[in-house]
Scaffold this active site. Structure first.
Site, PDB file in Angstrom:
ATOM      1  CE  LYS A 193      33.659  20.159  20.408  1.00  0.00           C
ATOM      2  NZ  LYS A 193      32.254  19.918  20.728  1.00  0.00           N
ATOM      3  NE  ARG A 215      31.492  17.337  14.969  1.00  0.00           N
ATOM      4  CZ  ARG A 215      31.525  18.642  15.214  1.00  0.00           C
ATOM      5  NH1 ARG A 215      32.576  19.356  14.881  1.00  0.00           N
ATOM      6  NH2 ARG A 215      30.505  19.228  15.803  1.00  0.00           N
ATOM      7  NE  ARG A 241      25.545  26.668  20.287  1.00  0.00           N
ATOM      8  CZ  ARG A 241      26.477  25.789  19.965  1.00  0.00           C
ATOM      9  NH1 ARG A 241      27.607  25.735  20.628  1.00  0.00           N
ATOM     10  NH2 ARG A 241      26.270  24.927  18.979  1.00  0.00           N
ATOM     11  NE  ARG A 277      25.640  26.057  15.124  1.00  0.00           N
ATOM     12  CZ  ARG A 277      26.691  25.354  15.554  1.00  0.00           C
ATOM     13  NH1 ARG A 277      27.710  25.949  16.120  1.00  0.00           N
ATOM     14  NH2 ARG A 277      26.703  24.044  15.419  1.00  0.00           N
ATOM     15  NE  ARG A 321      24.977  20.121  16.540  1.00  0.00           N
ATOM     16  CZ  ARG A 321      24.922  21.215  17.290  1.00  0.00           C
ATOM     17  NH1 ARG A 321      23.755  21.770  17.578  1.00  0.00           N
ATOM     18  NH2 ARG A 321      26.004  21.762  17.761  1.00  0.00           N
TER      19      ARG A 321
HETATM   20  P1  AMP Z   1      30.150  22.688  15.275  1.00  0.00           P
HETATM   21  O1  AMP Z   1      30.135  24.154  15.048  1.00  0.00           O
HETATM   22  O2  AMP Z   1      31.507  22.156  15.660  1.00  0.00           O
HETATM   23  O3  AMP Z   1      29.066  22.212  16.211  1.00  0.00           O
HETATM   24  O4  AMP Z   1      29.836  22.011  13.852  1.00  0.00           O
HETATM   25  C1  AMP Z   1      28.605  22.254  13.199  1.00  0.00           C
HETATM   26  C2  AMP Z   1      28.383  21.242  12.093  1.00  0.00           C
HETATM   27  O5  AMP Z   1      29.435  21.349  11.139  1.00  0.00           O
HETATM   28  C3  AMP Z   1      28.400  19.794  12.530  1.00  0.00           C
HETATM   29  O6  AMP Z   1      27.154  19.351  13.042  1.00  0.00           O
HETATM   30  C4  AMP Z   1      28.765  19.103  11.227  1.00  0.00           C
HETATM   31  O7  AMP Z   1      27.654  19.066  10.342  1.00  0.00           O
HETATM   32  C5  AMP Z   1      29.764  20.071  10.623  1.00  0.00           C
HETATM   33  N1  AMP Z   1      31.147  19.757  11.071  1.00  0.00           N
HETATM   34  C6  AMP Z   1      31.984  20.517  11.831  1.00  0.00           C
HETATM   35  N2  AMP Z   1      33.147  19.903  12.027  1.00  0.00           N
HETATM   36  C7  AMP Z   1      33.075  18.720  11.377  1.00  0.00           C
HETATM   37  C8  AMP Z   1      33.948  17.606  11.218  1.00  0.00           C
HETATM   38  N3  AMP Z   1      35.156  17.594  11.793  1.00  0.00           N
HETATM   39  N4  AMP Z   1      33.518  16.553  10.484  1.00  0.00           N
HETATM   40  C9  AMP Z   1      32.297  16.546   9.899  1.00  0.00           C
HETATM   41  N5  AMP Z   1      31.414  17.540  10.024  1.00  0.00           N
HETATM   42  C10 AMP Z   1      31.791  18.623  10.755  1.00  0.00           C
END
Ligand code: AMP
Length: 222
Positions: free
Chosen positions: A14, A90, A127, A160, A171
């Site tokens: 994404k 989400r 990654r 990360r 996740r």
């Molecule tokens: P991402 O970079 O999109 O994989 O997001 C990394 C982490 O940020 C996720 O595993 C959540 O802990 C938090 N996060 C990002 N976007 C959201 C969201 N829309 N709602 C809740 N937590 C989020």
């Protein structure tokens, strides 16, 4: 306001695709994960609250993320150009809050990027990300020219915390339980289009472009 949403499990690509789509359509790219990591780096109260959830691969509570996102949407660049949302919504609560904020038309289109579970685990495990510009690399499929350094700005690459195996599994569970229900939600609104995310980056990009430019998919009640 024109709002496109990229939906899909962690590791579906994404982030990469949202950047390309935003560039192509001159929209602002908004990734809630990037915004939250920026809050952490700056040590804001939100960053501190979000840290423990993020490290474990859990979702940050809805009220915090919704407020952060709605504030971002009200900035002039978004109001003028519209945006591509990456990693938001989400949960159903987030999707409803977004619909409410956008008014009658809601989001324009939601692209579900589909990738098999085995491929997701493989991708997330390899990654590495640039600390400076957030560009993602992969030890096997897109390694940097110089190990540990970003091709674009020479920034240090890091893994990360939540790309470690236990957090990755968590996740994926969270996605199935909390985010997958959004597929039905947007399908009912007639906004959902599905794209196979397993091809080359450029090919997936073309499919996404076609999907967002095609006439609206039929509403159904599945
Ligand atoms: P991402 O970079 O999109 O994989 O997001 C990394 C982490 O940020 C996720 O595993 C959540 O802990 C938090 N996060 C990002 N976007 C959201 C969201 N829309 N709602 C809740 N937590 C989020």
């Amino acid at each position: 306001m024109r709002v496109l949403v990229l939906l899909g499990p962690p590791g579906a690509g994404k982030g990469t695709q949202a950047v390309l789509l935003a560039q192509r359509l001159d929209l602002v790219h908004i990734a809630t994960g990037d915004l939250l990591r920026e809050h952490q780096r700056q040590g804001t109260p939100l960053g501190l609250q979000a840290r423990s959830y993020m490290e474990k691969g859990l979702l940050v509570p809805d009220n915090l993320v919704i407020q952060m996102l709605l504030e971002r949407l009200r900035k002039p660049d978004c109001l003028q150009r519209g945006c591509v949302l990456d990693g938001f919504p989400r949960t159903l609560e987030q999707a409803r809050a977004l619909d409410e904020a956008l008014g009658p038309n809601g989001v324009e289109r939601v692209v579900l990027v589909q990738v098999s579970e085995g491929e997701l685990v493989r991708r997330l495990g390899g990654r590495w990300i640039c600390r400076t510009c957030q560009r993602p690399y992969h030890t096997v499929s897109s390694p940097p020219k110089v190990p540990g350094r970003c091709d674009v700005d020479g920034g240090e690459l890091y893994q990360r915390e939540d790309d470690r195996p236990e957090a990755v599994r968590q996740r994926l569970r969270v996605y199935q339980e909390q985010t997958a229900p959004l597929v039905a939600y947007y399908r009912r609104q007639g906004k959902l289009v599905e794209v196979n995310g397993e091809g080359e980056v450029e090919a997936v990009h073309r499919s996404i472009l076609e999907a967002v430019q095609a006439p609206s998919p039929a509403t159904d009640s599945r």
